[in-house]
Design a protein around this motif. Structure first.
Motif, PDB file in Angstrom:
ATOM      1  N   GLY A  65       0.800  -1.220   0.000  1.00 44.73           N
ATOM      2  CA  GLY A  65       0.000   0.000   0.000  1.00 44.73           C
ATOM      3  C   GLY A  65       0.829   1.263   0.000  1.00 44.73           C
ATOM      4  O   GLY A  65       0.480   2.261  -0.653  1.00 44.73           O
ATOM      5  N   VAL A  66       1.940   1.255   0.716  1.00 46.51           N
ATOM      6  CA  VAL A  66       2.777   2.458   0.796  1.00 46.51           C
ATOM      7  C   VAL A  66       3.315   2.864  -0.578  1.00 46.51           C
ATOM      8  O   VAL A  66       3.083   3.996  -1.035  1.00 46.51           O
ATOM      9  CB  VAL A  66       3.907   2.269   1.834  1.00 46.51           C
ATOM     10  CG1 VAL A  66       4.930   3.398   1.721  1.00 46.51           C
ATOM     11  CG2 VAL A  66       3.335   2.212   3.249  1.00 46.51           C
ATOM     12  N   PRO A  67       4.045   1.999  -1.288  1.00 49.42           N
ATOM     13  CA  PRO A  67       4.542   2.433  -2.602  1.00 49.42           C
ATOM     14  C   PRO A  67       3.438   2.690  -3.622  1.00 49.42           C
ATOM     15  O   PRO A  67       3.557   3.607  -4.446  1.00 49.42           O
ATOM     16  CB  PRO A  67       5.447   1.275  -3.047  1.00 49.42           C
ATOM     17  CG  PRO A  67       5.035   0.095  -2.239  1.00 49.42           C
ATOM     18  CD  PRO A  67       4.562   0.653  -0.938  1.00 49.42           C
ATOM     19  N   LEU A  68       2.373   1.909  -3.572  1.00 47.16           N
ATOM     20  CA  LEU A  68       1.306   2.094  -4.551  1.00 47.16           C
ATOM     21  C   LEU A  68       0.573   3.417  -4.347  1.00 47.16           C
ATOM     22  O   LEU A  68       0.101   4.033  -5.304  1.00 47.16           O
ATOM     23  CB  LEU A  68       0.315   0.933  -4.479  1.00 47.16           C
ATOM     24  CG  LEU A  68       0.799  -0.389  -5.084  1.00 47.16           C
ATOM     25  CD1 LEU A  68      -0.182  -1.509  -4.786  1.00 47.16           C
ATOM     26  CD2 LEU A  68       1.006  -0.248  -6.594  1.00 47.16           C
ATOM     27  N   ASN A  69       0.471   3.879  -3.120  1.00 51.57           N
ATOM     28  CA  ASN A  69      -0.232   5.128  -2.838  1.00 51.57           C
ATOM     29  C   ASN A  69       0.656   6.365  -2.928  1.00 51.57           C
ATOM     30  O   ASN A  69       0.146   7.470  -3.137  1.00 51.57           O
ATOM     31  CB  ASN A  69      -0.857   5.070  -1.440  1.00 51.57           C
ATOM     32  CG  ASN A  69      -2.171   4.320  -1.404  1.00 51.57           C
ATOM     33  OD1 ASN A  69      -3.217   4.869  -1.732  1.00 51.57           O
ATOM     34  ND2 ASN A  69      -2.114   3.057  -1.006  1.00 51.57           N
ATOM     35  N   LEU A  70       1.960   6.190  -2.774  1.00 49.40           N
ATOM     36  CA  LEU A  70       2.834   7.362  -2.665  1.00 49.40           C
ATOM     37  C   LEU A  70       3.735   7.593  -3.866  1.00 49.40           C
ATOM     38  O   LEU A  70       4.412   8.626  -3.913  1.00 49.40           O
ATOM     39  CB  LEU A  70       3.711   7.235  -1.408  1.00 49.40           C
ATOM     40  CG  LEU A  70       2.997   7.256  -0.053  1.00 49.40           C
ATOM     41  CD1 LEU A  70       4.013   7.173   1.077  1.00 49.40           C
ATOM     42  CD2 LEU A  70       2.135   8.512   0.102  1.00 49.40           C
ATOM     43  N   THR A  71       3.788   6.659  -4.813  1.00 43.83           N
ATOM     44  CA  THR A  71       4.740   6.817  -5.914  1.00 43.83           C
ATOM     45  C   THR A  71       4.126   6.496  -7.270  1.00 43.83           C
ATOM     46  O   THR A  71       3.139   5.765  -7.366  1.00 43.83           O
ATOM     47  CB  THR A  71       5.963   5.898  -5.730  1.00 43.83           C
ATOM     48  OG1 THR A  71       5.565   4.532  -5.896  1.00 43.83           O
ATOM     49  CG2 THR A  71       6.605   6.087  -4.360  1.00 43.83           C
ATOM     50  N   ALA A  72       4.764   7.022  -8.295  1.00 38.45           N
ATOM     51  CA  ALA A  72       4.441   6.669  -9.673  1.00 38.45           C
ATOM     52  C   ALA A  72       5.444   5.634 -10.157  1.00 38.45           C
ATOM     53  O   ALA A  72       6.526   5.490  -9.578  1.00 38.45           O
ATOM     54  CB  ALA A  72       4.501   7.910 -10.555  1.00 38.45           C
ATOM     55  N   PRO A  73       5.129   4.885 -11.204  1.00 38.90           N
ATOM     56  CA  PRO A  73       6.104   3.934 -11.755  1.00 38.90           C
ATOM     57  C   PRO A  73       7.417   4.629 -12.099  1.00 38.90           C
ATOM     58  O   PRO A  73       7.427   5.753 -12.590  1.00 38.90           O
ATOM     59  CB  PRO A  73       5.399   3.411 -13.011  1.00 38.90           C
ATOM     60  CG  PRO A  73       3.943   3.567 -12.711  1.00 38.90           C
ATOM     61  CD  PRO A  73       3.833   4.825 -11.904  1.00 38.90           C
ATOM     62  N   GLY A  74       8.522   3.950 -11.793  1.00 42.24           N
ATOM     63  CA  GLY A  74       9.831   4.517 -12.057  1.00 42.24           C
ATOM     64  C   GLY A  74      10.386   5.343 -10.918  1.00 42.24           C
ATOM     65  O   GLY A  74      11.510   5.844 -11.005  1.00 42.24           O
ATOM     66  N   SER A  75       9.613   5.477  -9.857  1.00 38.45           N
ATOM     67  CA  SER A  75      10.049   6.264  -8.703  1.00 38.45           C
ATOM     68  C   SER A  75      11.017   5.469  -7.838  1.00 38.45           C
ATOM     69  O   SER A  75      11.212   4.263  -8.013  1.00 38.45           O
ATOM     70  CB  SER A  75       8.844   6.683  -7.857  1.00 38.45           C
ATOM     71  OG  SER A  75       7.930   7.452  -8.600  1.00 38.45           O
ATOM     72  N   SER A  76      11.595   6.172  -6.879  1.00 38.25           N
ATOM     73  CA  SER A  76      12.456   5.519  -5.899  1.00 38.25           C
ATOM     74  C   SER A  76      12.047   5.963  -4.502  1.00 38.25           C
ATOM     75  O   SER A  76      11.438   7.026  -4.319  1.00 38.25           O
ATOM     76  CB  SER A  76      13.929   5.866  -6.139  1.00 38.25           C
ATOM     77  OG  SER A  76      14.171   7.232  -5.866  1.00 38.25           O
ATOM     78  N   ALA A  77      12.386   5.132  -3.517  1.00 38.60           N
ATOM     79  CA  ALA A  77      12.121   5.467  -2.121  1.00 38.60           C
ATOM     80  C   ALA A  77      13.240   4.904  -1.264  1.00 38.60           C
ATOM     81  O   ALA A  77      13.926   3.948  -1.659  1.00 38.60           O
ATOM     82  CB  ALA A  77      10.772   4.913  -1.667  1.00 38.60           C
ATOM     83  N   ALA A  78      13.437   5.504  -0.115  1.00 37.44           N
ATOM     84  CA  ALA A  78      14.506   5.098   0.793  1.00 37.44           C
ATOM     85  C   ALA A  78      13.939   4.217   1.899  1.00 37.44           C
ATOM     86  O   ALA A  78      12.860   4.488   2.427  1.00 37.44           O
ATOM     87  CB  ALA A  78      15.176   6.327   1.397  1.00 37.44           C
ATOM     88  N   TYR A  79      14.674   3.159   2.233  1.00 35.15           N
ATOM     89  CA  TYR A  79      14.264   2.235   3.290  1.00 35.15           C
ATOM     90  C   TYR A  79      15.435   1.998   4.238  1.00 35.15           C
ATOM     91  O   TYR A  79      16.600   2.002   3.829  1.00 35.15           O
ATOM     92  CB  TYR A  79      13.813   0.900   2.709  1.00 35.15           C
ATOM     93  CG  TYR A  79      12.376   0.888   2.218  1.00 35.15           C
ATOM     94  CD1 TYR A  79      11.390   0.169   2.896  1.00 35.15           C
ATOM     95  CD2 TYR A  79      12.000   1.601   1.090  1.00 35.15           C
ATOM     96  CE1 TYR A  79      10.077   0.152   2.450  1.00 35.15           C
ATOM     97  CE2 TYR A  79      10.690   1.595   0.635  1.00 35.15           C
ATOM     98  CZ  TYR A  79       9.735   0.867   1.326  1.00 35.15           C
ATOM     99  OH  TYR A  79       8.430   0.859   0.886  1.00 35.15           O
ATOM    100  N   VAL A  80      15.109   1.760   5.500  1.00 35.02           N
ATOM    101  CA  VAL A  80      16.087   1.390   6.511  1.00 35.02           C
ATOM    102  C   VAL A  80      15.847  -0.069   6.873  1.00 35.02           C
ATOM    103  O   VAL A  80      14.700  -0.467   7.141  1.00 35.02           O
ATOM    104  CB  VAL A  80      15.958   2.277   7.769  1.00 35.02           C
ATOM    105  CG1 VAL A  80      16.966   1.851   8.835  1.00 35.02           C
ATOM    106  CG2 VAL A  80      16.144   3.736   7.410  1.00 35.02           C
ATOM    107  N   ASN A  81      16.905  -0.863   6.889  1.00 32.95           N
ATOM    108  CA  ASN A  81      16.791  -2.290   7.188  1.00 32.95           C
ATOM    109  C   ASN A  81      17.346  -2.571   8.582  1.00 32.95           C
ATOM    110  O   ASN A  81      18.553  -2.517   8.798  1.00 32.95           O
ATOM    111  CB  ASN A  81      17.539  -3.120   6.150  1.00 32.95           C
ATOM    112  CG  ASN A  81      17.363  -4.615   6.378  1.00 32.95           C
ATOM    113  OD1 ASN A  81      16.590  -5.048   7.239  1.00 32.95           O
ATOM    114  ND2 ASN A  81      18.081  -5.425   5.615  1.00 32.95           N
ATOM    115  N   THR A  82      16.457  -2.860   9.511  1.00 32.83           N
ATOM    116  CA  THR A  82      16.880  -3.182  10.877  1.00 32.83           C
ATOM    117  C   THR A  82      16.448  -4.580  11.314  1.00 32.83           C
ATOM    118  O   THR A  82      16.544  -4.916  12.492  1.00 32.83           O
ATOM    119  CB  THR A  82      16.326  -2.151  11.878  1.00 32.83           C
ATOM    120  OG1 THR A  82      14.912  -2.000  11.675  1.00 32.83           O
ATOM    121  CG2 THR A  82      17.011  -0.806  11.718  1.00 32.83           C
ATOM    122  N   GLY A  83      15.966  -5.397  10.367  1.00 32.18           N
ATOM    123  CA  GLY A  83      15.594  -6.747  10.762  1.00 32.18           C
ATOM    124  C   GLY A  83      14.519  -7.359   9.898  1.00 32.18           C
ATOM    125  O   GLY A  83      14.273  -6.929   8.759  1.00 32.18           O
ATOM    126  N   ALA A  84      13.868  -8.375  10.443  1.00 33.31           N
ATOM    127  CA  ALA A  84      12.967  -9.229   9.672  1.00 33.31           C
ATOM    128  C   ALA A  84      11.827  -8.476   9.004  1.00 33.31           C
ATOM    129  O   ALA A  84      11.514  -8.718   7.827  1.00 33.31           O
ATOM    130  CB  ALA A  84      12.416 -10.329  10.579  1.00 33.31           C
TER     131      ALA A  84
END
Length: 343
Positions: A65-84
């Motif tokens: 839901g987050v990427p589908l609601n906040l971005t258009a195709p070809g967009s990028s977003a930043a993520y932090v990986n802290t675990g599972a």
């Protein structure tokens, strides 16, 4: 509140119907829904320019839901990986956009979070996403990341309602209900309204925040019983004194349990102290062969659910809002006795 629900199960407030029987369009259920939203807004201090949505699919549904609601195709977003759970959110988001992992705690074996002020959001990122608390690893952010004008998105499933949270710092907060809110399956999503209206055309209506906001979360028949039960839990939190009181209570529980672990030569906690979760406390014994005997003896003593997640082993105590400090003290007493017998 379970007993309250039991008493109302066949006849909600003299209506002659169970909440499960009444129409979701009826005045009775509309009042239940409105009351739950009002309590959520009051407890969390949700500003008026945010929508509060009661959706289905749990937090995992919002990974898409987050990427589908906040971005258009070809967009990028930043993520932090802290675990599972960060990994699962990243994997799902990669179906829809370019994910830039701006911090990965792999080197710490996912026992910490990035240092405050260290996160750099790439130019052009549509948002930054992080998992506020990793339930499996017992790792929690002790701060809210600064992202400037870039919307901050968080999975707050296991920390929501455990303490105050400044909603205005976030673009989106979503939380699966099953930790501190109510039954599994329902997810509460809080969205700043200026972020609505940008969903991709192919976004399923069930996770289209704009469509759901316009329909008061009732685009289809919602999970009425779960929504009602969340409302009861919110009322209970109010009765406990609100989120400030819950924070004091939860801090005391965590300090009691971590104090017992740190004060022992038998038990250990793998998480760096500054990143320890208030809600999920993993701990280890010196010999892995003692793990099953510990869990079995604990169950016999009336202490359940202490087995660590299958991916990490060890033990884990989840001490969500509903767990009283007396339950934590009972666990600490058991741990002391087990150490005496096996140390």
């Amino acid at each position: 509140m379970l007993e309250r629900a039991q008493s109302e199960l066949t006849d909600w407030r003299g209506s002659g119907m169970s909440v499960m029987e009444m129409s979701h369009r009826s005045p009775e259920f509309v009042s239940i829904a409105a009351e739950a939203e009002a309590r959520m807004r009051s407890l969390l201090g949700v500003p008026d320019d945010y929508a509060v949505l009661f959706l289905q699919g749990g937090a995992t549904g919002q990974f898409a839901g987050v990427p589908l609601n906040l971005t258009a195709p070809g967009s990028s977003a930043a993520y932090v990986n802290t675990g599972a759970w960060s990994k699962k959110a990243i994997a799902e988001a990669r179906r829809y956009l370019d994910v830039q992992v701006v911090a990965d705690e792999k080197e710490s074996n996912y026992s910490s979070v990035p240092a405050q002020g260290s996160l750099e959001v790439p130019a052009g990122a549509a948002y930054l996403h992080y998992t506020l608390n990793e339930t499996i690893g017992g790792v929690e952010f002790p701060y809210v990341p600064e992202t400037g004008d870039v919307p901050l998105v968080t999975d707050a499933s296991s920390t929501i309602l455990s303490r105050p949270l400044d909603v205005s710092r976030f673009g989106v907060i979503y939380a699966g209900a099953q930790k501190n809110l109510g039954p599994s399956g329902l997810v509460v999503t809080i969205v700043r309204k200026d972020l609505l209206g940008t969903a991709r055309p192919e976004t399923p209506s069930m996770i289209d925040w704009t469509a759901m906001a316009e329909a008061d979360s009732m685009l289809n028949t919602p999970p009425t019983l779960s929504w009602y039960l969340v409302g009861l839990v919110l009322e209970w939190v109010e009765q406990q004194g609100g989120l400030t009181a819950m924070a004091e209570r939860n801090r005391a529980k965590a300090e009691l349990l971590y104090g017992a672990i740190d004060g022992s030569d038998f038990y250990s906690n793998p998480v760096q102290k500054e990143a320890r979760s208030w809600m999920n406390v993993p701990f280890l014994v010196p010999d892995p062969a003692l793990e099953k005997p510990f869990v079995q003896a604990a169950a016999e003593a009336g202490l359940s659910g202490l087995g660590g997640h299958r991916s990490v082993g060890g033990m884990r105590a989840s001490i969500y809002n509903a767990m009283p400090i007396e339950g934590v003290q009972a666990l600490v007493d058991f741990m002391t006795d087990f150490e005496k017998q096996n140390g």
